[in-house]
Design a protein around this motif. Structure first.
Motif, mmCIF file in Angstrom:
data_model
loop_
_atom_site.group_PDB
_atom_site.id
_atom_site.type_symbol
_atom_site.label_atom_id
_atom_site.label_comp_id
_atom_site.label_asym_id
_atom_site.label_seq_id
_atom_site.Cartn_x
_atom_site.Cartn_y
_atom_site.Cartn_z
ATOM 1 N N ALA A 1 33.108 40.012 23.531
ATOM 2 C CA ALA A 1 32.536 40.855 22.482
ATOM 3 C C ALA A 1 32.778 42.340 22.732
ATOM 4 C CB ALA A 1 31.036 40.585 22.355
ATOM 5 N N GLY A 2 33.372 42.684 23.881
ATOM 6 C CA GLY A 2 33.633 44.078 24.202
ATOM 7 C C GLY A 2 32.409 44.855 24.628
ATOM 8 N N LYS A 3 31.346 44.139 25.029
ATOM 9 C CA LYS A 3 30.102 44.813 25.424
ATOM 10 C C LYS A 3 30.113 45.251 26.882
ATOM 11 C CE LYS A 3 27.264 42.478 21.967
ATOM 12 N NZ LYS A 3 26.078 41.618 21.725
ATOM 13 N N VAL A 4 31.024 44.697 27.682
ATOM 14 C CA VAL A 4 31.213 45.117 29.068
ATOM 15 C C VAL A 4 32.713 45.141 29.352
ATOM 16 C CG1 VAL A 4 29.010 44.198 29.929
ATOM 17 C CG2 VAL A 4 31.055 42.750 29.959
ATOM 18 N N GLN A 5 33.087 45.893 30.373
ATOM 19 C CA GLN A 5 34.464 45.863 30.855
ATOM 20 C C GLN A 5 34.585 44.794 31.935
ATOM 21 O OE1 GLN A 5 36.438 49.780 31.390
ATOM 22 N NE2 GLN A 5 34.363 50.643 31.256
ATOM 23 N N VAL A 6 35.779 44.267 32.131
ATOM 24 C CA VAL A 6 36.002 43.296 33.192
ATOM 25 C C VAL A 6 37.115 43.826 34.092
ATOM 26 C CG1 VAL A 6 37.554 41.909 31.719
ATOM 27 C CG2 VAL A 6 36.505 40.894 33.762
ATOM 28 N N TYR A 7 36.868 43.776 35.404
ATOM 29 C CA TYR A 7 37.800 44.380 36.358
ATOM 30 C C TYR A 7 38.603 43.367 37.167
ATOM 31 C CZ TYR A 7 35.475 48.781 35.289
ATOM 32 O OH TYR A 7 34.981 49.881 34.631
ATOM 33 N N ALA A 8 37.974 42.289 37.579
ATOM 34 C CA ALA A 8 38.690 41.329 38.421
ATOM 35 C C ALA A 8 37.930 40.007 38.472
ATOM 36 C CB ALA A 8 38.879 41.878 39.836
ATOM 37 N N VAL A 9 38.682 38.951 38.761
ATOM 38 C CA VAL A 9 38.120 37.616 38.956
ATOM 39 C C VAL A 9 38.092 37.326 40.452
ATOM 40 C CG1 VAL A 9 38.407 35.154 38.478
ATOM 41 C CG2 VAL A 9 39.019 36.841 36.732
ATOM 42 N N LEU B 1 40.608 31.055 31.431
ATOM 43 C CA LEU B 1 39.708 31.608 30.424
ATOM 44 C C LEU B 1 39.884 33.111 30.252
ATOM 45 C CD1 LEU B 1 36.474 29.624 31.359
ATOM 46 C CD2 LEU B 1 38.109 29.118 29.538
ATOM 47 N N LEU B 2 40.398 33.777 31.310
ATOM 48 C CA LEU B 2 40.681 35.217 31.259
ATOM 49 C C LEU B 2 42.048 35.469 31.914
ATOM 50 C CD1 LEU B 2 37.215 36.734 32.311
ATOM 51 C CD2 LEU B 2 38.246 36.842 30.029
ATOM 52 N N PRO B 3 43.104 34.944 31.340
ATOM 53 C CA PRO B 3 44.422 35.007 32.005
ATOM 54 C C PRO B 3 44.962 36.416 32.182
ATOM 55 C CG PRO B 3 44.636 34.233 29.734
ATOM 56 C CD PRO B 3 43.162 34.254 30.042
ATOM 57 N N LEU C 1 31.171 35.865 30.099
ATOM 58 C CA LEU C 1 32.313 35.694 29.186
ATOM 59 C C LEU C 1 32.001 36.084 27.746
ATOM 60 C CD1 LEU C 1 35.269 34.833 29.265
ATOM 61 C CD2 LEU C 1 34.547 32.495 28.735
ATOM 62 N N PRO C 2 30.863 35.709 27.178
ATOM 63 C CA PRO C 2 30.592 36.142 25.795
ATOM 64 C C PRO C 2 30.523 37.661 25.650
ATOM 65 C CG PRO C 2 29.140 34.343 26.422
ATOM 66 C CD PRO C 2 29.828 34.795 27.672
ATOM 67 N N MET C 3 29.985 38.343 26.681
ATOM 68 C CA MET C 3 29.894 39.806 26.626
ATOM 69 C C MET C 3 31.261 40.453 26.778
ATOM 70 S SD MET C 3 26.771 39.603 26.157
ATOM 71 C CE MET C 3 25.451 38.438 26.482
ATOM 72 N N ILE C 4 32.092 39.839 27.618
ATOM 73 C CA ILE C 4 33.459 40.345 27.800
ATOM 74 C C ILE C 4 34.237 40.208 26.492
ATOM 75 C CG2 ILE C 4 35.652 39.944 28.984
ATOM 76 C CD1 ILE C 4 33.961 38.971 31.413
ATOM 77 N N SER D 1 32.450 27.586 37.637
ATOM 78 C CA SER D 1 32.272 28.913 37.064
ATOM 79 C C SER D 1 32.661 29.932 38.124
ATOM 80 C CB SER D 1 30.820 29.137 36.636
ATOM 81 O OG SER D 1 30.625 30.478 36.214
ATOM 82 N N ARG D 2 33.708 30.688 37.857
ATOM 83 C CA ARG D 2 34.132 31.717 38.806
ATOM 84 C C ARG D 2 33.309 32.991 38.615
ATOM 85 N NH1 ARG D 2 40.693 31.122 39.335
ATOM 86 N NH2 ARG D 2 40.950 29.310 37.995
ATOM 87 N N MET D 3 33.313 33.828 39.639
ATOM 88 C CA MET D 3 32.618 35.096 39.551
ATOM 89 C C MET D 3 33.589 36.174 39.069
ATOM 90 S SD MET D 3 30.255 36.976 42.372
ATOM 91 C CE MET D 3 29.042 35.670 42.167
ATOM 92 N N VAL D 4 33.055 37.095 38.281
ATOM 93 C CA VAL D 4 33.851 38.218 37.805
ATOM 94 C C VAL D 4 33.106 39.517 38.093
ATOM 95 C CG1 VAL D 4 35.110 37.002 35.992
ATOM 96 C CG2 VAL D 4 32.860 37.946 35.493
ATOM 97 N N MET D 5 33.868 40.575 38.222
ATOM 98 C CA MET D 5 33.285 41.915 38.346
ATOM 99 C C MET D 5 33.383 42.583 36.983
ATOM 100 S SD MET D 5 34.439 45.139 40.712
ATOM 101 C CE MET D 5 33.325 46.491 41.093
ATOM 102 N N ILE D 6 32.218 42.943 36.437
ATOM 103 C CA ILE D 6 32.190 43.591 35.134
ATOM 104 C C ILE D 6 31.582 44.975 35.283
ATOM 105 C CG2 ILE D 6 32.065 41.436 33.846
ATOM 106 C CD1 ILE D 6 29.028 41.927 33.597
ATOM 107 N N GLY D 7 31.794 45.823 34.276
ATOM 108 C CA GLY D 7 31.282 47.187 34.340
ATOM 109 C C GLY D 7 30.708 47.648 33.023
#
Length: 324
Positions: A216-224, A232-234, A211-214, A125-131
């Protein structure tokens, strides 16, 4: 006409052939296996552990029973495992951070490098930065500019103090010249709720929970937080692409056991674990949960990777003076 001695010889030869064709894992055990999990029933790790347990049960022909032992950052489950005989009948499915991150903060009664033997890392499981959805910044470059333009106004959440989720924010603050304040939580779920509700600007989280929140559009994703993009997030760039190669964090999930386990038995358990993880239904379910399947690693290589990650995190804790 076949004579009786010849007939018996053929039966013996067929039996020998079947014995040779049997999976090496069959020699691992002839008894039920206890699989400890350092998380409550129903969580993502528990779901993955039960998938592996079911497949192992089918492969071995003996029950593999999941026993949930949450608490103390995995310490309760590991202590239980180490107290059991090192005969392969008690194993543990866990995330690698119980060996590489948590010990720097909770100071357990065991030595994660000496008392525990990593057996098989089956998924990552990689880490992502979400907002927060309300943030005006829509990419990492814009987020950095926005944070610099609003000093002292933004914060970042982690799923616990002293974990990679905490480290990532401190490193990004240092490398990008930011001053986001750290707000630790007891797990991803409450932290995600604050980010989704726009109370906290950003979070560094494992992809499995985000990932489910990303999607669903409930959070933004900035970087892996890795050097290569995730399948999974190409569409999401990596921190390395954006000029922050130090931002590389991930955890694997897999099987560990007592270091007192013999190398021969460890290899048999490893073979069984990787075989179970490669089963199509297990692999498909892992990917649906947000895990990326990993190729098999030899036992010495896996142990070296755990030591390297442990030492890297020790350096981060020292550099940023993170206290237990």
């Amino acid at each position: 006409m076949t004579t009786r001695p010849a007939f018996l010889l053929r039966i013996a030869a067929a039996a020998a052939s079947l014995a040779l064709a049997a999976p090496s894992a069959m020699a691992w055990t002839s008894k039920p296996v206890r699989m400890l999990v350092p998380a409550p029933a129903g969580g993502t790790m528990d779901v993955l552990a039960r998938l592996l347990a079911d497949q192992l049960s089918a492969d071995l022909g003996h029950p593999v029973v999941v026993d949930n032992k949450p608490g103390a950052g995995g310490g309760i489950a590991i202590t239980t495992m180490l107290a059991a005989p090192a005969d392969g009948q008690t194993i543990m499915v866990t995330a690698s951070n119980v060996l590489t991150e948590v010990p720097h903060v909770l100071k357990p009664a065991f030595d994660p490098l000496k008392d525990v033997r990593p057996i098989a890392a089956v998924s990552r499981s990689r880490m992502v930065m979400i907002g927060a959805p309300g943030l005006p910044a829509r990419d990492l470059k814009s987020l950095v500019s926005y944070a610099r333009a609003n000093p002292g106004k933004l914060s970042y959440a982690s799923y616990s103090a002293g974990t990679a989720s905490h480290y990532a924010g401190m490193i990004m603050n240092q490398k990008a010249g930011l001053d986001l304040q750290h707000v630790p939580f007891a797990g991803s779920a409450p932290a995600l709720a604050q980010v989704m509700g726009n109370q906290i600007a950003v979070m560094y989280d494992g992809m499995v929970t985000s990932l489910p929140m990303i999607r669903a559009g409930k959070v933004q994703v900035y970087a892996v937080a890795s050097k290569s993009r995730s399948a999974l997030l190409p569409q999401v760039p990596t921190f390395a692409e954006m000029g922050y190669p130090e931002m590389e964090f991930s955890n694997w999930v897999g099987v560990i056991a007592s270091a007192r386990l013999s190398p021969e038995l460890a290899e048999k358990i490893q073979a069984a674990a990787y075989k179970a993880a490669a089963a199509p239904r297990v692999r498909e379910r892992m990917e649906a949960l947000g895990y990326e399947p990993l190729p098999a690693q030899p036992l010495p290589q896996l142990a070296d990777s755990v030591r390297t990650e442990f030492e890297r995190n020790a350096g981060i804790v020292k550099t940023f003076n993170i206290q237990p």
